[in-house]
Design a protein around this motif. Structure first.
Motif, PDB file in Angstrom:
ATOM      1  N   SER A   1       0.782  -1.366  -0.147  1.00 19.09           N
ATOM      2  CA  SER A   1       0.069  -0.098  -0.153  1.00 19.09           C
ATOM      3  C   SER A   1       0.940   1.271  -0.058  1.00 19.09           C
ATOM      4  N   ARG A   2       2.085   1.144   0.064  1.00 15.60           N
ATOM      5  CA  ARG A   2       3.097   2.365  -0.007  1.00 15.60           C
ATOM      6  C   ARG A   2       3.414   2.819  -1.046  1.00 15.60           C
ATOM      7  N   PRO A   3       3.710   4.201  -1.348  1.00 14.28           N
ATOM      8  CA  PRO A   3       4.290   4.820  -2.532  1.00 14.28           C
ATOM      9  C   PRO A   3       5.693   4.637  -2.645  1.00 14.28           C
ATOM     10  N   VAL A   4       6.229   4.233  -3.685  1.00  8.11           N
ATOM     11  CA  VAL A   4       7.700   3.991  -3.714  1.00  8.11           C
ATOM     12  C   VAL A   4       8.539   4.857  -5.093  1.00  8.11           C
ATOM     13  N   ASN A   5       7.752   4.917  -6.118  1.00 10.03           N
ATOM     14  CA  ASN A   5       8.206   5.624  -7.425  1.00 10.03           C
ATOM     15  C   ASN A   5       9.328   5.156  -7.746  1.00 10.03           C
ATOM     16  N   GLY A   6       9.726   3.774  -7.664  1.00  8.26           N
ATOM     17  CA  GLY A   6      11.027   3.388  -8.431  1.00  8.26           C
ATOM     18  C   GLY A   6      12.438   3.593  -7.554  1.00  8.26           C
TER      19      GLY A   6
ATOM     20  N   ILE B   1      17.839   5.034   7.085  1.00  3.23           N
ATOM     21  CA  ILE B   1      17.734   3.544   7.128  1.00  3.23           C
ATOM     22  C   ILE B   1      16.516   3.226   6.442  1.00  3.23           C
ATOM     23  N   PRO B   2      16.892   2.512   5.418  1.00  2.00           N
ATOM     24  CA  PRO B   2      15.391   1.997   4.527  1.00  2.00           C
ATOM     25  C   PRO B   2      14.779   1.034   5.273  1.00  2.00           C
ATOM     26  N   GLY B   3      13.546   0.701   4.739  1.00  2.00           N
ATOM     27  CA  GLY B   3      12.609  -0.172   5.345  1.00  2.00           C
ATOM     28  C   GLY B   3      11.460   0.475   5.571  1.00  2.00           C
ATOM     29  N   ILE B   4      10.321  -0.389   6.017  1.00  2.00           N
ATOM     30  CA  ILE B   4       8.872   0.357   6.320  1.00  2.00           C
ATOM     31  C   ILE B   4       9.052   1.348   7.533  1.00  2.00           C
TER      32      ILE B   4
ATOM     33  N   ASP C   1       8.967   5.566   7.653  1.00  2.00           N
ATOM     34  CA  ASP C   1       7.749   6.043   8.394  1.00  2.00           C
ATOM     35  C   ASP C   1       8.277   7.022   9.363  1.00  2.00           C
ATOM     36  N   HIS C   2       9.406   6.730   9.794  1.00  2.00           N
ATOM     37  CA  HIS C   2      10.083   7.400  10.990  1.00  2.00           C
ATOM     38  C   HIS C   2      11.118   8.438  10.601  1.00  2.00           C
TER      39      HIS C   2
ATOM     40  N   PRO D   1       5.299   9.369  13.904  1.00  2.00           N
ATOM     41  CA  PRO D   1       5.092   9.529  12.147  1.00  2.00           C
ATOM     42  C   PRO D   1       4.161  10.508  11.562  1.00  2.00           C
ATOM     43  N   ALA D   2       3.104  10.833  12.431  1.00  2.00           N
ATOM     44  CA  ALA D   2       2.207  11.723  11.930  1.00  2.00           C
ATOM     45  C   ALA D   2       2.338  13.213  12.281  1.00  2.00           C
TER      46      ALA D   2
END
Length: 793
Positions: free
Chosen positions: A301-306, A344-347, A351-352, A398-399
């Motif tokens: 569900s998350r945007p990545v754009n390549g 740091i990549p990853g969900i 997010d943070h 994150p919000a």
């Protein structure tokens, strides 16, 4: 990519490997009758290594008077030019792309020479060594934090040293932490396995990764008039030697398309008389790197754009050092600053907006002396002091973009001194015996506070702790004949650790009882030993067999952890009752360094008693122990535990010069590595690299190198029962072309140039590194091109 195309690629790779096997077999049958190849295209240079053993064998200088074969006579010959033997001519410069095979060590040594580092690039040692047989990288943040993993062993079992002292940093405390040794400022990397690792400590059971550079010069710059050594091995000039001032410079620059990265460094060396100085500065920056497809396996569900979200990096550093040369030796020092800011990549990281801002200041001192003494050949010493600190920065919510700040801080203050004395070889009738004795002391202070829970029992990953260690070791080499040599080595050390841990319940589940910090002061005295045999074999081959018994004391993180560890998505609980870990190893190897067929093959078996690992309990936690057992909590509870385990595997790589073509020589190369690791009950040790095999073709001459290579990693389905998932295989296709030449100084000012282009992951495959904790959320970089240029002035 279509199924048919993938199938064709894999069949092509298999055909290439079969071709290599067939050619190798044919060469084995025909080499006795084959004519000698043209020397310019097949000459193989000697591989010079610095890290494997404290024993350095030196050339014997002929003497006119056989009765004066003492060290004093040898030293006097240095002062009497008229009676001395002139120095031998320098060997021809090696060609690019020749597989370096080390045949004079008692276990496999992987060498990455300077020119290969310049061609391959990589922001971390784990990236540089990723495809070497038996080695991979942790790849937590590709290009930013990737620690080498050797034969399935990582962090607390793999040592990292720079110029003979500990590399420092906190990469062994968390897989998201960077290694503060940058390939941009490194001249050579050696991966040492086997008995020689005892030189650096029992925490190097898997091996030692040694990086070297010229920050403490051990010789005057090459452009200076060379002093007369008359065949003696010492690099130091006489105290009265008069040398003209001299300056050399080198620039290293590269651009990469996959992450729009730019890197550059400048290295300066100067010297004259009895002094030599070095200075260097480097920097690199990258943006989020391109990936072949969507990275998150469990969330679509998350945007990545390549591009891999939150994967940009920036690093820089500088160093200055110098040495003073005197009669028979030198002493030098350097100070180095490393800085890195990377995401740091990853969900969770995306997010943070998690990033790490790290800084290290390191002071090193090194020296060597060849005394005029009958019993002592060489005295060497190394000393280092490291002050390391990094802040882990991100959003608390994150919000809420205003909640950005420091979430945790890691500090490491470390000091180390190591001294070695190599004795003069003596004839024991049955063998020529050479002995080296070493002494090592070290101190380390660690802390990991967090501002999120100030004053609480679970503030950060552990309370401040410290450790002291002292060790002595001895290496003895026996030269029975020119073809048969043996080595016996031993090490004993004493380790004292001081820290605190909470009084956890026996089942590690909260029961409502208030907890308190309990002071712990464990101490250990591990003892280790090894024996090895090196035998010359027909056909220019060398065989080796080594046996090791190595004891390892638990480290502070394994004893004192008691908090959330975001890098591994675990709530780590240390075990202050851990005992010494013991490894019993046997390794067999066969190597050949001579042209036209070079290879090295190794098989090994290691049995661990009381193997220390993170045992996942199946319980979930949040930031404190009271939350453990909460449904849907973010972290897996992991308790440091001990079980017996068995590791077995092997490595092979070869290079065959097939024949002359267009003024150069073309050939084929291949490689294979595997490791299987299980606990005593047959279950799988977690995060073990998969079987890999690959091959390629190359063409080279004195100036050009062209190479195409395909590495196939098989799927890894041997996974732990809890919290580890299988990983699909992949094909990594690389191609490169580079050119090296001497230049006319009048035209450009530079005297030598090397430039080239390297294509990486040319099939644009989805590559997930099985050993990475974030492999289900982080793809390795996609198709990319790296252009580089290196000038020497």
């Amino acid at each position: 990519m279509s199924f048919q195309l993938r199938r064709a690629q894999r069949l092509g790779g298999a055909s290439l490997l079969l071709l290599g096997a067939a050619a190798t077999s044919a060469f084995a049958q025909e080499s006795a009758q084959a004519p000698v190849q043209d020397k310019s295209s097949t000459e193989i240079p000697a591989v010079t290594v610095t890290a494997p053993s404290p024993i350095v064998r030196r050339a014997v200088v002929p003497s006119r008077n056989a009765g004066r074969g003492t060290r004093t006579a040898r030293v006097r010959s240095r002062e009497q030019a008229a009676e001395a033997t002139p120095a031998a001519a320098a060997p021809a410069a090696p060609q690019q792309g020749v597989l370096p095979v080390v045949t004079n060590q008692f276990a496999t040594v992987t060498v990455v020479p300077n020119e290969e580092i310049r061609r391959e690039g990589g922001g971390q040692l784990g990236d540089l060594l990723f495809s070497k047989p038996g080695i991979t990288g942790s790849s937590f943040a590709p290009g930013a934090s990737s620690r080498p993993i050797i034969r399935g062993l990582d962090v607390n079992r793999v040592g990292i040293v720079e110029n003979g002292t500990n590399g420092g940093g906190a990469s062994d405390l968390g897989e998201d932490h960077f290694v503060p040794i940058d390939p941009l400022a490194t001249n050579q990397v050696e991966v040492v396995r086997g008995p020689a690792a005892l030189r650096y400590g029992s925490t190097s059971i898997g091996g030692v990764v040694s990086a070297t550079n010229n920050r403490i010069p051990d010789a005057l710059p090459a452009c200076a008039p060379s002093f007369q050594a008359y065949g003696l091995p010492t690099k130091a000039p006489l105290a009265s030697a008069a040398t003209s001032p001299c300056v050399t410079a080198e620039t290293r620059t590269a651009f990469s398309s996959v992450d729009r990265g730019v890197e550059s460094s400048v290295l300066l060396d100067t010297g004259g008389g009895n002094f030599a100085f070095h200075a260097d500065a480097y920097g690199r920056t990258t943006s989020d790197y391109s990936i072949p497809s969507y990275p998150y396996l469990n969330d679509q569900s998350r945007p990545v754009n390549g591009r891999q979200p939150n994967s940009a990096t920036r690093s820089d550093g500088a160093s200055i050092g110098g040495s003073y040369f005197f009669q028979g030796g030198y002493i030098g020092a350097s100070i180095t600053q490393n800085d890195s800011l990377y995401h740091i990549p990853g969900i969770d990281g995306a997010d943070h907006k998690t990033r790490i801002d790290g800084h290290q200041t390191k002071i090193n001192v090194k020296g060597e002396y060849h005394p005029d003494a009958a019993a002592i050949d060489t005295v060497r010493f190394w000393a280092g002091a490291t002050d390391y600190r990094h802040n882990e920065i991100g959003l608390a919510d994150p919000a809420d973009l205003n909640s950005d700040g420091i979430r945790q801080t890691f500090t490491n203050k470390e000091q180390e001194i190591r001294t070695e004395v190599q004795l003069t070889p003596f004839n024991a009738r049955f063998a020529e015996v050479t002995t080296a004795l070493g002494f090592q002391v070290g101190h380390q202070e660690l802390s990991a506070p967090s501002p999120d829970n100030p004053g609480t029992l679970f503030n950060g990953l552990w309370d401040p702790n410290n450790s002291n260690r002292v060790a002595g070791y001895a290496f003895n080499e026996f030269k029975f004949t020119e073809a048969t040599r043996a080595q016996v080595a031993g090490r004993i050390e004493h380790v004292e650790l001081h820290g605190t841990t909470p009084d956890f319940p026996a089942d590690y589940l909260p029961d409502g009882t208030p907890q308190a910090a309990v002071s712990r002061n464990p101490s250990f005295t591990p003892k280790s030993g090894s024996i090895g045999l090196l035998q010359d074999l027909p056909g220019g081959m060398v065989g080796s067999i080594t046996a090791q018994y190595v004891e390892r004391a638990p480290k502070a993180a394994e004893l004192f952890s008691r908090g959330g560890h975001d890098a591994t998505a675990t709530f780590d609980i240390g075990n202050p009752n851990l005992t010494i870990e013991t490894a019993k190893s046997l390794e067999l190897g066969v190597r050949r360094a001579a042209a036209p067929f070079r290879f090295e093959a190794t098989v090994y078996y290691t049995h661990f008693d009381n193997f220390i690992y993170r045992r996942l309990t199946g319980v979930s936690c949040n930031d404190d122990f009271a939350s453990c057992g909460t449904p849907g909590a973010e972290l897996n509870q992991a308790v440091y535990s001990q079980r017996n385990a068995n590791f077995r595997g092997g490595e092979f790589q070869s290079q065959l010069d097939v024949g002359a073509f267009q003024g150069g020589i073309w050939g084929i190369e291949n490689q294979l590595d595997f490791v299987r690791a299980t606990f005593s009950d047959g279950t799988n040790v977690p995060r073990i690299p998969p079987l890999r095999m690959g091959g390629g073709v190359f063409w080279r001459d004195d100036n050009w190198l062209m190479r195409v290579n395909l590495l196939h990693a098989f799927a890894q389905n041997n996974v732990a029962a809890i919290a580890e998932t299988p990983t699909a295989g992949y094909n990594l296709l690389k191609a490169e072309i580079s050119y090296k030449t001497k230049l006319d100084r009048n035209w450009f000012g530079a005297r030598e140039m090397m430039a080239g282009i390297v294509g990486n992951n040319l099939l644009n495959e989805n590559i997930r590194n099985h050993v990475s904790y974030t492999k289900d959320e982080v793809l390795m970089p996609g198709i990319g091109v790296r252009a580089f240029a290196n000038f020497k002035f």
